[in-house]
Design a protein around this motif. Sequence first.
Motif, mmCIF file in Angstrom:
data_model
loop_
_atom_site.group_PDB
_atom_site.id
_atom_site.type_symbol
_atom_site.label_atom_id
_atom_site.label_comp_id
_atom_site.label_asym_id
_atom_site.label_seq_id
_atom_site.Cartn_x
_atom_site.Cartn_y
_atom_site.Cartn_z
ATOM 1 N N ALA A 54 72.783 67.151 36.432
ATOM 2 C CA ALA A 54 73.542 68.403 36.436
ATOM 3 C C ALA A 54 73.263 69.207 35.172
ATOM 4 O O ALA A 54 73.141 70.442 35.214
ATOM 5 C CB ALA A 54 75.032 68.101 36.568
ATOM 6 N N LEU A 55 73.149 68.502 34.043
ATOM 7 C CA LEU A 55 72.839 69.170 32.782
ATOM 8 C C LEU A 55 71.450 69.799 32.833
ATOM 9 O O LEU A 55 71.231 70.895 32.315
ATOM 10 C CB LEU A 55 72.932 68.171 31.633
ATOM 11 N N GLY A 56 70.507 69.105 33.485
ATOM 12 C CA GLY A 56 69.169 69.649 33.640
ATOM 13 C C GLY A 56 69.169 70.914 34.486
ATOM 14 O O GLY A 56 68.490 71.898 34.159
ATOM 15 N N LEU A 57 69.925 70.907 35.567
ATOM 16 C CA LEU A 57 70.014 72.096 36.417
ATOM 17 C C LEU A 57 70.670 73.256 35.668
ATOM 18 O O LEU A 57 70.252 74.409 35.804
ATOM 19 C CB LEU A 57 70.797 71.762 37.687
ATOM 20 N N LEU A 58 71.710 72.944 34.874
ATOM 21 C CA LEU A 58 72.356 73.984 34.069
ATOM 22 C C LEU A 58 71.381 74.554 33.054
ATOM 23 O O LEU A 58 71.310 75.780 32.863
ATOM 24 C CB LEU A 58 73.579 73.399 33.361
ATOM 25 N N GLY A 100 63.609 72.136 17.315
ATOM 26 C CA GLY A 100 63.657 73.591 17.306
ATOM 27 C C GLY A 100 64.888 74.130 18.004
ATOM 28 O O GLY A 100 65.521 75.082 17.529
ATOM 29 N N GLN A 101 65.252 73.515 19.127
ATOM 30 C CA GLN A 101 66.449 73.950 19.847
ATOM 31 C C GLN A 101 67.708 73.675 19.034
ATOM 32 O O GLN A 101 68.623 74.513 18.972
ATOM 33 C CB GLN A 101 66.530 73.227 21.203
ATOM 34 N N LEU A 102 67.786 72.500 18.405
ATOM 35 C CA LEU A 102 68.961 72.162 17.604
ATOM 36 C C LEU A 102 69.085 73.083 16.393
ATOM 37 O O LEU A 102 70.190 73.516 16.037
ATOM 38 C CB LEU A 102 68.892 70.702 17.154
ATOM 39 N N ALA A 103 67.958 73.377 15.752
ATOM 40 C CA ALA A 103 67.991 74.281 14.599
ATOM 41 C C ALA A 103 68.420 75.680 15.022
ATOM 42 O O ALA A 103 69.181 76.351 14.311
ATOM 43 C CB ALA A 103 66.611 74.321 13.937
ATOM 44 N N THR A 104 67.954 76.125 16.189
ATOM 45 C CA THR A 104 68.356 77.434 16.701
ATOM 46 C C THR A 104 69.853 77.463 16.995
ATOM 47 O O THR A 104 70.548 78.437 16.672
ATOM 48 C CB THR A 104 67.565 77.772 17.974
ATOM 49 N N THR A 105 70.354 76.397 17.599
ATOM 50 C CA THR A 105 71.791 76.306 17.879
ATOM 51 C C THR A 105 72.596 76.357 16.585
ATOM 52 O O THR A 105 73.621 77.043 16.506
ATOM 53 C CB THR A 105 72.105 74.995 18.629
ATOM 54 N N LEU A 106 72.119 75.653 15.564
ATOM 55 C CA LEU A 106 72.802 75.652 14.272
ATOM 56 C C LEU A 106 72.793 77.031 13.636
ATOM 57 O O LEU A 106 73.816 77.488 13.092
ATOM 58 C CB LEU A 106 72.135 74.631 13.336
ATOM 59 N N GLU A 107 71.677 77.731 13.737
ATOM 60 C CA GLU A 107 71.568 79.071 13.152
ATOM 61 C C GLU A 107 72.472 80.061 13.874
ATOM 62 O O GLU A 107 73.077 80.936 13.244
ATOM 63 C CB GLU A 107 70.116 79.539 13.200
ATOM 64 N N VAL A 108 72.585 79.931 15.201
ATOM 65 C CA VAL A 108 73.462 80.825 15.968
ATOM 66 C C VAL A 108 74.926 80.513 15.670
ATOM 67 O O VAL A 108 75.758 81.422 15.544
ATOM 68 C CB VAL A 108 73.171 80.694 17.476
ATOM 69 N N ALA A 153 73.652 75.274 23.372
ATOM 70 C CA ALA A 153 74.250 73.936 23.350
ATOM 71 C C ALA A 153 73.857 73.151 24.603
ATOM 72 O O ALA A 153 73.554 71.948 24.524
ATOM 73 C CB ALA A 153 75.768 74.038 23.239
ATOM 74 N N ALA A 154 73.849 73.812 25.756
ATOM 75 C CA ALA A 154 73.461 73.147 27.008
ATOM 76 C C ALA A 154 72.003 72.711 26.958
ATOM 77 O O ALA A 154 71.656 71.582 27.349
ATOM 78 C CB ALA A 154 73.701 74.082 28.191
ATOM 79 N N ILE A 155 71.137 73.598 26.475
ATOM 80 C CA ILE A 155 69.713 73.263 26.376
ATOM 81 C C ILE A 155 69.497 72.126 25.398
ATOM 82 O O ILE A 155 68.752 71.164 25.675
ATOM 83 C CB ILE A 155 68.902 74.505 25.953
ATOM 84 N N SER A 156 70.161 72.188 24.233
ATOM 85 C CA SER A 156 70.012 71.146 23.217
ATOM 86 C C SER A 156 70.495 69.795 23.726
ATOM 87 O O SER A 156 69.866 68.762 23.478
ATOM 88 C CB SER A 156 70.775 71.532 21.950
ATOM 89 N N ALA A 157 71.613 69.798 24.466
ATOM 90 C CA ALA A 157 72.154 68.549 25.012
ATOM 91 C C ALA A 157 71.168 67.922 25.991
ATOM 92 O O ALA A 157 70.944 66.698 25.969
ATOM 93 C CB ALA A 157 73.498 68.802 25.692
ATOM 94 N N PHE A 158 70.561 68.742 26.836
ATOM 95 C CA PHE A 158 69.588 68.205 27.785
ATOM 96 C C PHE A 158 68.353 67.687 27.066
ATOM 97 O O PHE A 158 67.817 66.633 27.417
ATOM 98 C CB PHE A 158 69.196 69.263 28.807
ATOM 99 N N TYR A 159 67.880 68.397 26.069
ATOM 100 C CA TYR A 159 66.710 67.960 25.319
ATOM 101 C C TYR A 159 66.983 66.635 24.611
ATOM 102 O O TYR A 159 66.126 65.740 24.592
ATOM 103 C CB TYR A 159 66.291 69.029 24.306
ATOM 104 N N LEU A 160 68.174 66.499 24.027
ATOM 105 C CA LEU A 160 68.532 65.241 23.368
ATOM 106 C C LEU A 160 68.589 64.097 24.376
ATOM 107 O O LEU A 160 68.101 62.992 24.110
ATOM 108 C CB LEU A 160 69.876 65.390 22.654
#
Length: 236
Positions: A77-81, A149-157, A106-113
Amino acid sequence: MSELNSRTRRREILFPWFLLATLLPLLVMPFTNLEGNSIQRLLLPVTALNLVIMALRIAPQDAFRFGAFSLLSIYRALGLLCAFVMWLPFIRGLHVPHQWHFPILAAISAFYLATAVVIVLILARVDRVNERVLCLGAAGYIHLGLTGGQLATTLEVLSPGSFSLGSMLPGEELVERLSYFSFITLGSLGYGDVLPKTAVAESFTVMLSLSATLYVTLMIGLLLSRYIASEVELGD
């Protein structure tokens, strides 16, 4: 051969395609532009969708299982989101409401993790080393850079000013800039053009650097031990 190893071997054919799926975002990032034409805006969501599909296909059926409880459906479900929210910039360009930025990232980072965990789980259970398994090992390292890269972007936002971004190129997106920073950190190059500016960003950078070292060390040891075991088995 155990049923577990048999299921893992059946998925080996997908490993080179997953490696390609992790490489494609890096190849298309320089050509993406959220305010550009349709093709420039389409590149990133298409490659992201391909990566999500391949990640879901290689995931073992018993991934994230704790006793009788499995989190695999949540992972899917997280992947589809993740695949869905990646299309919002294509649809709306830079006009995605600001309050949506953090939930999307956050959704993208969670799926990547979660996918990084899946890769390690698969590599931990392989019983032999061949070209396809090596492809998955390489894909895991590339995916680690994308995740950073996704986590760093999330942190910057979440906390603007966490990173000193230097001189960004025309049309360069934040995720592209911080993915560059992630891979430079993984490679221990440290050019100094993108730097952490807060204590949290510094801690994140240290953890990212350590994760790369640990991944390479553990994968070399794991794959080498599997290779030696398979050679001994063939010798017997």
